[in-house]
Design an enzyme around this catalytic site. Structure first.
Site, mmCIF file in Angstrom:
data_model
loop_
_atom_site.group_PDB
_atom_site.id
_atom_site.type_symbol
_atom_site.label_atom_id
_atom_site.label_comp_id
_atom_site.label_asym_id
_atom_site.label_seq_id
_atom_site.Cartn_x
_atom_site.Cartn_y
_atom_site.Cartn_z
ATOM 1 N N LYS A 176 2.003 1.763 -5.494
ATOM 2 C CA LYS A 176 2.577 1.159 -6.713
ATOM 3 C C LYS A 176 1.733 1.484 -7.932
ATOM 4 O O LYS A 176 2.256 1.737 -9.009
ATOM 5 C CB LYS A 176 2.676 -0.366 -6.550
ATOM 6 C CG LYS A 176 3.816 -0.808 -5.664
ATOM 7 C CD LYS A 176 3.893 -2.316 -5.558
ATOM 8 C CE LYS A 176 2.771 -2.931 -4.760
ATOM 9 N NZ LYS A 176 2.759 -2.649 -3.336
ATOM 10 N N ASP A 230 0.809 -1.225 0.000
ATOM 11 C CA ASP A 230 0.000 0.000 0.000
ATOM 12 C C ASP A 230 0.837 1.268 0.000
ATOM 13 O O ASP A 230 0.524 2.242 0.695
ATOM 14 C CB ASP A 230 -0.968 0.003 1.201
ATOM 15 C CG ASP A 230 -1.804 -1.257 1.236
ATOM 16 O OD1 ASP A 230 -2.301 -1.642 0.164
ATOM 17 O OD2 ASP A 230 -1.935 -1.863 2.306
ATOM 18 N N GLY A 239 -4.605 -4.270 -4.188
ATOM 19 C CA GLY A 239 -5.515 -3.239 -4.683
ATOM 20 C C GLY A 239 -4.682 -2.060 -5.127
ATOM 21 O O GLY A 239 -4.095 -1.373 -4.305
ATOM 22 N N HIS A 240 -4.562 -1.855 -6.440
ATOM 23 C CA HIS A 240 -3.701 -0.790 -6.944
ATOM 24 C C HIS A 240 -4.560 0.369 -7.447
ATOM 25 O O HIS A 240 -5.406 0.193 -8.313
ATOM 26 C CB HIS A 240 -2.789 -1.333 -8.052
ATOM 27 C CG HIS A 240 -1.790 -2.317 -7.513
ATOM 28 N ND1 HIS A 240 -0.819 -2.900 -8.270
ATOM 29 C CD2 HIS A 240 -1.606 -2.794 -6.260
ATOM 30 C CE1 HIS A 240 -0.084 -3.703 -7.506
ATOM 31 N NE2 HIS A 240 -0.551 -3.656 -6.287
ATOM 32 N N GLN A 265 1.832 -6.267 -3.133
ATOM 33 C CA GLN A 265 2.139 -6.301 -1.698
ATOM 34 C C GLN A 265 3.510 -5.643 -1.423
ATOM 35 O O GLN A 265 3.906 -4.757 -2.168
ATOM 36 C CB GLN A 265 2.077 -7.727 -1.139
ATOM 37 C CG GLN A 265 0.662 -8.275 -1.025
ATOM 38 C CD GLN A 265 0.114 -8.861 -2.295
ATOM 39 O OE1 GLN A 265 0.820 -9.503 -3.051
ATOM 40 N NE2 GLN A 265 -1.143 -8.641 -2.569
HETATM 41 P P1 IMP Z 1 -3.378 -12.735 2.029
HETATM 42 O O1 IMP Z 1 -2.438 -12.253 0.986
HETATM 43 O O2 IMP Z 1 -4.817 -12.385 1.730
HETATM 44 O O3 IMP Z 1 -3.202 -14.172 2.358
HETATM 45 O O4 IMP Z 1 -3.047 -11.934 3.394
HETATM 46 C C1 IMP Z 1 -1.850 -12.147 4.118
HETATM 47 C C2 IMP Z 1 -1.367 -10.846 4.738
HETATM 48 O O5 IMP Z 1 -0.943 -9.968 3.712
HETATM 49 C C3 IMP Z 1 -2.430 -10.085 5.531
HETATM 50 O O6 IMP Z 1 -1.803 -9.413 6.601
HETATM 51 C C4 IMP Z 1 -2.944 -9.074 4.534
HETATM 52 O O7 IMP Z 1 -3.512 -7.938 5.150
HETATM 53 C C5 IMP Z 1 -1.662 -8.734 3.800
HETATM 54 N N1 IMP Z 1 -1.903 -8.265 2.442
HETATM 55 C C6 IMP Z 1 -2.238 -8.986 1.358
HETATM 56 N N2 IMP Z 1 -2.364 -8.213 0.279
HETATM 57 C C7 IMP Z 1 -2.097 -6.966 0.673
HETATM 58 C C8 IMP Z 1 -2.028 -5.706 -0.010
HETATM 59 O O8 IMP Z 1 -2.249 -5.583 -1.212
HETATM 60 N N3 IMP Z 1 -1.695 -4.646 0.766
HETATM 61 C C9 IMP Z 1 -1.399 -4.747 2.080
HETATM 62 N N4 IMP Z 1 -1.457 -5.892 2.750
HETATM 63 C C10 IMP Z 1 -1.787 -6.995 2.059
#
Ligand code: IMP
Length: 492
Positions: A22, A19, A47-48, A250
């Protein structure tokens, strides 16, 4: 721009927990520098966000270069591919009259299935298991299937019999796992929105295989024109000297291999994973640009040493919604004596709510031990985003090191005891949770910086902090992003 023009392949990765903006930077370089953009990791969890002329676009899977529709935008094999999500995003583009004829989807990208979403959701809701605070988009279970050699790929959408056979095999195991959970909970989850409100549910067999096959074949029909060999496309583009932009998802600290495990996502979010997931090798990347937000955010659980308000904030963010927060803190003060309120004020000013889940993002101070850790892995060129959010803060705190104050612990050859100084983050959750940050304070500045066009014209206080970051991390700031719009970007 001259600096960027000497490179052929540029990767954009995040140096924090995601976040960092990007989407905006990829859109900027896609419109000014690149011939094509590739996504190589992550999935619907990302989420971009892109803002053009006041209009906001959020993409989860389609690369953020897509607004330059005359250029190729490719989804690589490393991506957790959720067909419903991409079709939804195509719908948004259709509505806006933005073409995506040059979208390419890797035939070997990993296919998200309804069972992945059920398992992800149920594991997070079961009180007996460690909660990661996932986005509930099936990411973990999908990658488990992949390394467990049970996964399906995008190409299976084009072959009904193969899809049906692989699905049958895959679900055999999923049914066994789900049988260990409360059937009412399984049923409830399967009736939630992301699972098409019960379309895939079967009272007796948990999953209605026919319904899944039928819906996924419809997806295949819709996506057929875009499914192709993206590995080959990447190789050929590289060989023919195209300018390739790789869009990370991420953040480095969320990497399955290099992040604060187990509080991470399930793909390798570093440049290594990104290059591979796009069909290239890490050594094909000429420049790695690491994005660092001027403060830090984190969504979900896990250690976060510089969090404003510490554990209280973590709990607050896990339980409250954006609306709860607005009701309780209608005008939070960036200079409040309460640090948690300062964090809330930054969250409000920076719009720090999950682009995918709407969750409150935990906020904290810029963390140099984290940045040094990422810089050590070769990320030596930085993009600083969202400094504009901190305008009006009288004092900017930057974490320069941690003091460990946990129980005695051995970490390889290091013996950690209370008082141990850490200047480069050790991405071990059991260490990070006991790291107490040491802050250096800098005077802030007043006023909007989003209209400033040159580095020279930035406030002296901000330039001073940027110089400090460069000195402390041995990295160079290349772009300062001063607002949401593409134009609010200063090339240093
Ligand atoms: P997952 O990717 O849904 O399995 O989540 C695993 C961890 O990564 C959690 O703490 C999510 O909040 C974090 N996470 C996954 N995608 C994002 C992102 O795009 N931005 C910030 N945190 C993320």
């Amino acid at each position: 721009m001259d600096f960027f023009n000497q490179f052929k392949t540029i990767a954009i990765v995040c140096t924090q927990w995601g976040d960092t903006g990007k989407g905006k930077i990829v859109d900027l370089l896609a419109s000014t520098w690149a011939d094509m953009t590739f996504r190589g990791t992550g999935g619907r969890n990302a989420g971009h966000t892109i803002v053009i002329n006041g209009q906001t676009y959020v993409f989860h899977l389609i690369p953020s270069g897509i607004l330059n529709s005359e250029k190729i935008n490719a989804i690589g094999k490393g991506v957790a591919f959720d067909p419903a999500c991409v079709i939804e995003e195509m719908g948004i583009l259709d509505k806006e009259g933005i073409s995506y004829v040059k979208l390419a989807i890797a035939l070997n990208a990993k296919l998200v299935l309804p069972c992945h979403v059920v398992l992800d959701t149920i594991r997070e809701s079961d009180s007996g298991e460690v909660k990661i605070g996932t986005t509930g988009r099936g990411i973990g279970p999908l990658y488990i299937d992949h390394v467990g050699r049970k996964g399906l790929i995008v190409n299976d959408l084009l072959n009904k019999d193969i899809f049906a056979e692989k699905l049958r095999e895959n679900l055999r195991e999923k049914r066994r796992i789900l049988a260990t959970y409360n059937p009412e909970l399984v049923k409830k989850i399967m009736h939630q929105e992301p699972l098409e409100k019960g379309l895939y549910y079967d009272e007796k067999h948990t999953f209605d295989e026919e319904a899944i096959v039928s819906r996924y074949m419809e997806y295949g029909e819709r996506l057929k024109p875009f499914i192709t060999d993206v590995d080959k496309l990447a190789r050929e583009s590289l060989a023919s000297g195209k300018r390739i932009l790789l869009e990370g998802a991420q953040g480095h600290l969320l990497s399955i291999d290099d992040g604060t495990y187990p509080f991470v996502t399930s793909s390798d979010t570093t440049v290594h994973g990104l290059a591979k997931g796009s069909g290239l090798r890490e050594r094909d990347v000429d420049l790695v640009l690491g994005i660092a937000k001027f403060y830090i955010t984190r969504v979900g659980g896990g250690p976060f040493p510089t969090e404003f308000g510490g554990e209280k904030s973590e709990k607050w963010c896990a339980e409250k919604t954006w609306e709860d927060e607005r009701a309780r803190y209608p005008s939070p003060d960036l200079n409040s004596a309460q640090e948690m309120e300062r964090g809330i004020a930054i969250r409000k000013a920076g719009g720090e709510r999950g682009a995918t889940t709407g969750r409150l993002r935990r906020t904290g101070r810029l963390d140099l031990p984290v940045l040094r850790y990422v810089a050590q892995s070769g990320v030596k060129d930085l993009i600083i985003t969202k400094a504009d959010v901190c305008a009006g803060m009288r004092e900017i705190e930057i974490c320069t090191e941690y003091i460990y104050d946990g129980p005695n612990m051995r970490y390889g050859q290091d013996e950690l005891t209370a008082g141990y100084k850490i200047t480069v983050a050790k991405p071990e959750a059991e260490i990070m949770r006991y790291c107490r940050p040491v802050y250096q304070k800098f005077p802030g500045w007043e006023g909007d910086i989003s209209k400033i066009k040159t580095f020279t014209d930035l406030p002296a206080e901000l330039k001073n902090i940027l110089a400090f970051i460069e000195k402390e991390t041995d990295a160079k700031v290349r772009i300062v992003s001063t607002g949401q719009e593409r134009e609010a970007s200063i090339f240093v």
